[in-house]
Design an enzyme around this catalytic site. Structure first.
Site, PDB file in Angstrom:
ATOM      1  N   SER A 238       0.829  -1.195   0.000  1.00 24.25           N
ATOM      2  CA  SER A 238       0.000   0.000   0.000  1.00 24.25           C
ATOM      3  C   SER A 238       0.868   1.251   0.000  1.00 24.25           C
ATOM      4  O   SER A 238       2.089   1.165  -0.023  1.00 24.25           O
ATOM      5  CB  SER A 238      -0.913   0.001   1.227  1.00 24.25           C
ATOM      6  N   LYS A 239       0.207   2.391   0.063  1.00 21.13           N
ATOM      7  CA  LYS A 239       0.923   3.671  -0.057  1.00 21.13           C
ATOM      8  C   LYS A 239       2.090   3.770   0.913  1.00 21.13           C
ATOM      9  O   LYS A 239       3.119   4.336   0.597  1.00 21.13           O
ATOM     10  CB  LYS A 239      -0.016   4.856   0.206  1.00 21.13           C
ATOM     11  N   ARG A 240       1.895   3.252   2.117  1.00 21.27           N
ATOM     12  CA  ARG A 240       2.948   3.426   3.106  1.00 21.27           C
ATOM     13  C   ARG A 240       4.191   2.609   2.803  1.00 21.27           C
ATOM     14  O   ARG A 240       5.207   2.731   3.469  1.00 21.27           O
ATOM     15  CB  ARG A 240       2.426   3.102   4.505  1.00 21.27           C
TER      16      ARG A 240
END
Length: 465
Positions: A238-240
């Site tokens: 994911s984005k993180r």
RNA sequence: GUCCCCAUCGUCUAGUGGCCCAGGACAACGCCCUUUCACGGCGUCGACGCCGGUUCAAACCCGGCUGGGGACGCCA
């Protein structure tokens, strides 16, 4: 050998991500290995979120990775009539029916089922109601009530699902648009796809699609579901987790061969081999040896691979690849471009990406006045009478002939020996003067690249400043 | 909740019943090479999730458990 046709079907709601890229690589490889075809289909039926710029970006990433496709692009939004023709035949043959239930009613059913501990599904109440077409009516598949759907997955082996788990899925929405599963079946059949290679997240769609194939009386393709790529922490990417789009890796200065090599090895292997060229992969990859377990993304190994490819690229080519990054680093300011190739040659083994290489090479391309000194290095190197060594060597270098690496090296050694110094006293300040830091390539090589004039200017600058 | 899938070093993996007291690669650590930083070389640490079967023999086959992931939309 039977014909192999694969396809990659992204929806243009974002850039091409590494998970999709790996799937595309597998599809492309399988087709190329068997001398078949690889098609691209743009699944843009979600009009709200689909954007042309994303289609462009996906295609650009595809090309950057070296994956060419056959034929014309297929856009699902342009084939509504085709899908509807198939839905109509299903309606005519009694394999589908009109449903007048509202989304709210269906939601209620699902909640009800879930409350009872059952799988949330549509209860089929319009199956026998003969509601016919009308405002707000959709078309559903009249799915079999008993039996099992069984298929042999290329990577996971036999997968079986009881049809009781499935429900009468919607084939055509009340707005007249086909649903995903309907469109996919029609497209894969119409495009002659023989091997459907896609992400793990589609396994549960496959039995549903098989039901449609069967209702339509169409032959089934082979299915292969590749596991997901997880983040370094084993969680869903994911984005993180930082960069996930291939365009980001391109911007970070990764070489496409390295990304492809890395991605292929995530879930596929060939003994202990780690390095594969695209050509080699084409001959080796036959769709077997695919790992059924999900794998975690490891940036360290990606960078290691990139470093391998960086070193294997010829200096001239590498310089050309690095140039855009150097240009960006200089922000439009002029620099000694004639030294770029030489500098790249000296720093290539010290960088893991083109961005790192561009940054490293900067100190050799600026003019003496613009050289930036690392404060810590300066403090460390300028002890005792370090500058007297710099000045002494400066004088020696000024009259040295030829001004080349072996001669420069001999000159420095002579100075150290005759003065009874340690190289540790002499090398660091000279290096600082020339590069602004205390690490880097062999000093004589640096000076030979800079040339006499620039080298002396740098030595002078340090003594003066 | 229901269904489906998965399970070897921290990570990517080799391994398809005996060659495995488990091999390679990344990372970590150490040594060597080296005027520095790297590259390279050598080495160390480090795994078959658990419990039962089957078998003369199991990382490999079967069952259960545990753990992880995915899917359950008029999204794709």
């Amino acid at each position: 050998m039977t014909k192999v046709v694969t396809r990659f079907a992204p929806s243009p709601t974002g850039h091409l991500h590494i998970g999709g890229a790996r799937t595309a690589i597998f599809c492309w490889l399988l087709a190329r290995h068997f001398g078949g075809q690889y098609f691209l289909r743009i699944e843009d039926t979600d009009v709200e979120r689909s954007r042309q710029e994303y289609t462009d970006s996906i295609l650009a990433s595809m090309l950057w990775l070296g994956l060419d496709w056959d034929g014309e692009l297929v856009y699902q939004t342009q084939r509504t009539d085709l899908y509807n023709a198939y839905v109509d035949t299903l309606l005519a043959s009694g394999h589908a029916y009109w449903c007048a239930c509202t989304p709210d009613e269906v939601d209620a059913m699902r909640e009800d089922a879930r409350a009872k501990g059952l799988k949330p599904r549509y209860d089929g109440r319009c199956r026998t109601r003969n509601v016919g077409p009308g405002e707000g009516h959709c078309v559903r598949l009249k799915a079999p009530l008993t039996g099992r759907v069984v298929f042999d997955d290329l990577v996971k082996g036999t997968i079986a699902v009881d049809v009781a788990e499935l429900d009468d899925m919607i084939l055509r929405r009340s707005d007249g648009m086909p649903t995903y599963n309907m469109a996919v079946v029609v497209d894969d059949y119409e495009m002659g796809v023989t091997h459907v290679i896609r992400g793990d997240d589609h396994v549960s769609n496959t039995p549903k699609q098989i039901l449609i194939y069967e209702a339509l009386g169409l032959p089934l393709p082979r299915f292969g579901h590749v596991p997901m790529i997880l983040g370094p922490d084993k969680q869903k990417l994911s984005k993180r987790h930082g960069a996930r789009a291939v365009i980001e890796y391109q911007q970070d200065g990764l070489l496409p061969q390295a990304l492809v090599n890395y991605l292929v090895r995530l879930g596929w292997s060939h003994g202990d081999q780690e390095l594969f060229s695209l050509e080699e992969l084409k001959t080796l990859f036959d769709g077997t040896s695919l790992n059924a377990a999900p794998s975690a993304f490891d940036p360290d190994k990606l960078h290691w691979l990139n470093a391998q490819y960086l070193r294997a690229t010829p200096a001239a080519e590498l310089a050309a690849l690095t140039k855009p990054f150097v240009d960006a680093a200089f922000g439009g300011k002029a620099y000694a471009a004639e030294r770029l190739e030489g500098a790249v040659g000296l720093y290539r083994e010290r960088a893991n990406s083109l961005v790192e290489l561009a940054a490293a090479v900067q100190s050799l391309l600026v003019t003496a006045a613009d050289l930036v000194f690392d404060p810590a290095a300066k403090a460390k190197a300028l002890k005792d009478n370090a500058l007297t060594h710099v000045a002494a060597l400066r004088a020696a270098f000024a009259v040295l002939t030829p001004f080349d690496a072996p001669t420069l090296e001999a000159c420095m050694h002579t100075y150290v020996e005759q003065g009874g110094f340690k190289f540790k006293q002499v090398g660091p300040p000279v290096r600082l003067a020339l590069t602004g830091s205390l690490g880097g390539p062999h000093l004589p090589d640096v000076m030979a690249l800079l040339g006499r004039e620039e080298s002396l200017a740098r030595l002078d600058a340090l003594c003066a400043g």
